[in-house]
Design a protein around this motif. Structure first.
Motif, PDB file in Angstrom:
ATOM      1  N   GLU A  31       0.704  -1.076  -0.074  1.00 59.92           N
ATOM      2  CA  GLU A  31      -0.342   0.108  -0.063  1.00 59.92           C
ATOM      3  C   GLU A  31       0.847   1.208  -0.330  1.00 59.92           C
ATOM      4  O   GLU A  31       1.767   1.297   0.624  1.00 59.92           O
ATOM      5  N   LYS A  32       0.327   2.266  -0.450  1.00 55.02           N
ATOM      6  CA  LYS A  32       1.338   3.828  -0.539  1.00 55.02           C
ATOM      7  C   LYS A  32       0.027   4.504   0.575  1.00 55.02           C
ATOM      8  O   LYS A  32      -0.742   4.446   0.569  1.00 55.02           O
ATOM      9  N   ALA A  33       1.366   5.334   0.632  1.00 50.28           N
ATOM     10  CA  ALA A  33       0.821   6.809   1.213  1.00 50.28           C
ATOM     11  C   ALA A  33       1.597   7.962   0.952  1.00 50.28           C
ATOM     12  O   ALA A  33       2.920   8.109   0.128  1.00 50.28           O
ATOM     13  N   ALA A  34       0.910   8.931   1.316  1.00 47.64           N
ATOM     14  CA  ALA A  34       1.305   9.858   0.902  1.00 47.64           C
ATOM     15  C   ALA A  34       3.223  10.664   1.732  1.00 47.64           C
ATOM     16  O   ALA A  34       2.182  10.340   3.037  1.00 47.64           O
ATOM     17  N   ILE A  35       3.679  11.088   1.028  1.00 54.78           N
ATOM     18  CA  ILE A  35       5.237  11.120   1.951  1.00 54.78           C
ATOM     19  C   ILE A  35       4.724  12.956   2.931  1.00 54.78           C
ATOM     20  O   ILE A  35       4.281  13.875   2.545  1.00 54.78           O
ATOM     21  N   VAL A  36       5.168  12.763   4.324  1.00 51.60           N
ATOM     22  CA  VAL A  36       4.675  13.642   4.897  1.00 51.60           C
ATOM     23  C   VAL A  36       6.239  14.187   5.792  1.00 51.60           C
ATOM     24  O   VAL A  36       6.781  13.551   6.611  1.00 51.60           O
ATOM     25  N   VAL A  37       6.480  15.775   5.866  1.00 44.36           N
ATOM     26  CA  VAL A  37       7.523  16.146   6.169  1.00 44.36           C
ATOM     27  C   VAL A  37       7.598  17.179   6.966  1.00 44.36           C
ATOM     28  O   VAL A  37       6.203  17.753   7.190  1.00 44.36           O
ATOM     29  N   GLU A  38       8.328  17.131   7.804  1.00 45.36           N
ATOM     30  CA  GLU A  38       8.270  17.487   9.412  1.00 45.36           C
ATOM     31  C   GLU A  38       8.910  18.931   9.023  1.00 45.36           C
ATOM     32  O   GLU A  38      10.196  19.227   8.393  1.00 45.36           O
ATOM     33  N   PHE A  39       8.064  19.997   9.317  1.00 42.97           N
ATOM     34  CA  PHE A  39       8.862  21.202   9.247  1.00 42.97           C
ATOM     35  C   PHE A  39       9.725  21.731  10.733  1.00 42.97           C
ATOM     36  O   PHE A  39       9.008  21.942  11.851  1.00 42.97           O
ATOM     37  N   PRO A  40      10.627  22.373  10.238  1.00 46.03           N
ATOM     38  CA  PRO A  40      10.846  23.496  11.398  1.00 46.03           C
ATOM     39  C   PRO A  40      10.076  24.911  11.512  1.00 46.03           C
ATOM     40  O   PRO A  40       9.717  24.862  10.858  1.00 46.03           O
ATOM     41  N   PRO A  41       9.933  24.989  13.154  1.00 50.38           N
ATOM     42  CA  PRO A  41       9.202  26.048  12.991  1.00 50.38           C
ATOM     43  C   PRO A  41       9.890  27.620  12.898  1.00 50.38           C
ATOM     44  O   PRO A  41      10.915  27.977  11.989  1.00 50.38           O
ATOM     45  N   PRO A  42       8.839  28.846  11.792  1.00 49.98           N
ATOM     46  CA  PRO A  42       9.399  29.940  11.089  1.00 49.98           C
ATOM     47  C   PRO A  42      10.836  30.517  11.799  1.00 49.98           C
ATOM     48  O   PRO A  42      10.111  30.525  13.527  1.00 49.98           O
ATOM     49  N   PHE A  43      11.183  31.112  11.557  1.00 49.78           N
ATOM     50  CA  PHE A  43      12.050  32.193  11.946  1.00 49.78           C
ATOM     51  C   PHE A  43      12.798  33.275  10.641  1.00 49.78           C
ATOM     52  O   PHE A  43      13.486  32.552  10.004  1.00 49.78           O
ATOM     53  N   LEU A  44      12.733  34.317  11.309  1.00 49.03           N
ATOM     54  CA  LEU A  44      12.812  35.549   9.884  1.00 49.03           C
ATOM     55  C   LEU A  44      13.264  36.513  11.025  1.00 49.03           C
ATOM     56  O   LEU A  44      13.353  36.928  11.700  1.00 49.03           O
ATOM     57  N   ILE A  45      14.666  36.911   9.982  1.00 43.69           N
ATOM     58  CA  ILE A  45      15.766  37.776  10.917  1.00 43.69           C
ATOM     59  C   ILE A  45      15.996  38.393   9.864  1.00 43.69           C
ATOM     60  O   ILE A  45      16.352  37.866   8.640  1.00 43.69           O
ATOM     61  N   ASP A  98      22.107  15.552   9.219  1.00 43.43           N
ATOM     62  CA  ASP A  98      21.977  15.582  10.160  1.00 43.43           C
ATOM     63  C   ASP A  98      20.266  15.164  11.588  1.00 43.43           C
ATOM     64  O   ASP A  98      20.070  15.195  12.416  1.00 43.43           O
ATOM     65  N   GLY A  99      18.991  15.952  10.811  1.00 41.46           N
ATOM     66  CA  GLY A  99      18.632  16.099  11.423  1.00 41.46           C
ATOM     67  C   GLY A  99      17.742  17.448  11.612  1.00 41.46           C
ATOM     68  O   GLY A  99      16.353  17.816  11.673  1.00 41.46           O
ATOM     69  N   ASP A 100      18.231  18.443  11.863  1.00 40.97           N
ATOM     70  CA  ASP A 100      18.073  20.049  12.446  1.00 40.97           C
ATOM     71  C   ASP A 100      17.865  20.413  11.402  1.00 40.97           C
ATOM     72  O   ASP A 100      19.270  20.588  10.477  1.00 40.97           O
ATOM     73  N   LYS A 101      16.828  20.840  11.060  1.00 40.78           N
ATOM     74  CA  LYS A 101      16.831  21.656  10.483  1.00 40.78           C
ATOM     75  C   LYS A 101      15.971  23.424   9.726  1.00 40.78           C
ATOM     76  O   LYS A 101      15.722  24.056   9.734  1.00 40.78           O
ATOM     77  N   GLU A 102      16.623  23.991  11.527  1.00 41.71           N
ATOM     78  CA  GLU A 102      16.540  25.166  12.004  1.00 41.71           C
ATOM     79  C   GLU A 102      17.519  25.651  11.244  1.00 41.71           C
ATOM     80  O   GLU A 102      19.312  25.139  10.883  1.00 41.71           O
ATOM     81  N   SER A 103      17.353  27.395  10.809  1.00 40.36           N
ATOM     82  CA  SER A 103      18.233  27.312  10.019  1.00 40.36           C
ATOM     83  C   SER A 103      19.793  29.450  10.413  1.00 40.36           C
ATOM     84  O   SER A 103      19.603  29.377  10.053  1.00 40.36           O
ATOM     85  N   GLU A 104      19.412  28.643  11.568  1.00 43.46           N
ATOM     86  CA  GLU A 104      20.521  29.719  12.295  1.00 43.46           C
ATOM     87  C   GLU A 104      21.930  29.281  12.252  1.00 43.46           C
ATOM     88  O   GLU A 104      22.080  28.017  11.622  1.00 43.46           O
ATOM     89  N   GLU A 105      23.033  30.154  12.923  1.00 44.70           N
ATOM     90  CA  GLU A 105      23.830  29.739  12.815  1.00 44.70           C
ATOM     91  C   GLU A 105      24.958  28.719  14.026  1.00 44.70           C
ATOM     92  O   GLU A 105      24.337  27.777  14.311  1.00 44.70           O
ATOM     93  N   GLY A 106      24.732  27.100  13.253  1.00 45.84           N
ATOM     94  CA  GLY A 106      25.303  25.996  14.159  1.00 45.84           C
ATOM     95  C   GLY A 106      24.223  25.168  13.551  1.00 45.84           C
ATOM     96  O   GLY A 106      24.067  23.523  13.450  1.00 45.84           O
ATOM     97  N   TYR A 107      23.681  25.261  12.442  1.00 43.38           N
ATOM     98  CA  TYR A 107      22.856  24.424  11.383  1.00 43.38           C
ATOM     99  C   TYR A 107      22.812  24.028  10.112  1.00 43.38           C
ATOM    100  O   TYR A 107      21.810  23.093   9.545  1.00 43.38           O
TER     101      TYR A 107
END
Length: 225
Positions: A31-45, A98-107
């Motif tokens: 059986e098939k299922a839709a791919i579900v993507v987990e999003f990091p929290p939004p953060f704009l600077i 590494d699984g970390d999707k946040e966008s600040e330095e260090g990620y």
């Protein structure tokens, strides 16, 4: 009346046979299922930079619905990453899986200007149904010449399949692409890989609308081995 009853029984038999065949097909193929993507929290600077590209995707365009066999996972997690830039300016190549999707330095990892690529080794030839990629999403920007390729050849000389290419003028020298540029957000970009088989996934870019540098936060490859 007898004739009608016989016809009804035949229809019921045919429906039952069809249901059995459908069930058998599903059991055999999975059986098939839709791919579900987990999003990091939004953060704009920072101050937004105007993005003017002639081939820019409409903001808020829906992500594709990609169907894959149930149990399909991110097979890129913690896999080895190599790059055209042997000495990243910021960060480490391992950040890309590494699984970390946040966008600040260090990620994120920052590569030199010009056309650069990172490459994920899936360790063995795999069936790839979708790829999600995040370049840098703490600022409104679009990356140039984003090209995604899959191959069993580590050097990407033979058996290369391009599944995304927004290089509209072939400035990368890898062929003119019909896909649109897009604004980076915390939702990244989900690409339909159409069940292509390969051991290596390579992601190109050539700077962005804010500066000449290349960045990658995370690459997820949804597939099966």
């Amino acid at each position: 009346l007898s004739h009608t009853k016989d016809m009804t029984n035949k229809i019921i038999s045919l429906l039952a046979l069809s249901a059995f065949a459908t069930s058998a097909f599903a059991d055999h193929h999975g059986e098939k299922a839709a791919i579900v993507v987990e999003f990091p929290p939004p953060f704009l600077i920072g101050t937004p930079v105007q993005v003017n590209l002639p081939h820019l995707e409409d903001a808020g365009a829906p992500a594709p619905v990609i169907m894959a066999p149930k149990g399909t996972i991110n097979i890129a997690k913690d896999k080895e990453v190599t790059s055209s830039d042997d000495f990243p300016i910021i960060g480490d190549l391992s950040y890309a899986t590494d699984g970390d999707k946040e966008s600040e330095e260090g990620y994120f990892v920052e590569l030199a200007p010009g056309l650069q690529w990172i490459q994920v080794d899936l360790e063995k030839s795999s069936t790839v149904y979708g790829v999600s990629m995040w370049h840098f999403h703490t600022q409104k920007r679009a990356y140039n010449d984003v090209i995604l390729q899959i191959s069993d050849d580590e050097a990407f000389k033979t058996g290369v399949t391009t599944v995304f290419n927004n290089d509209h003028d072939n400035s990368s020298g890898l062929g003119k692409g019909a896909d649109k540029a897009y604004l980076e957000t915390n939702k990244g970009k989900l690409i339909d890989a159409r069940g292509i088989k390969g051991q290596y996934v390579r992601l190109y870019s050539a700077g962005n609308t804010s500066n000449e540098m290349n960045h990658v936060v995370e690459v997820e490859v949804y597939g099966t081995n």
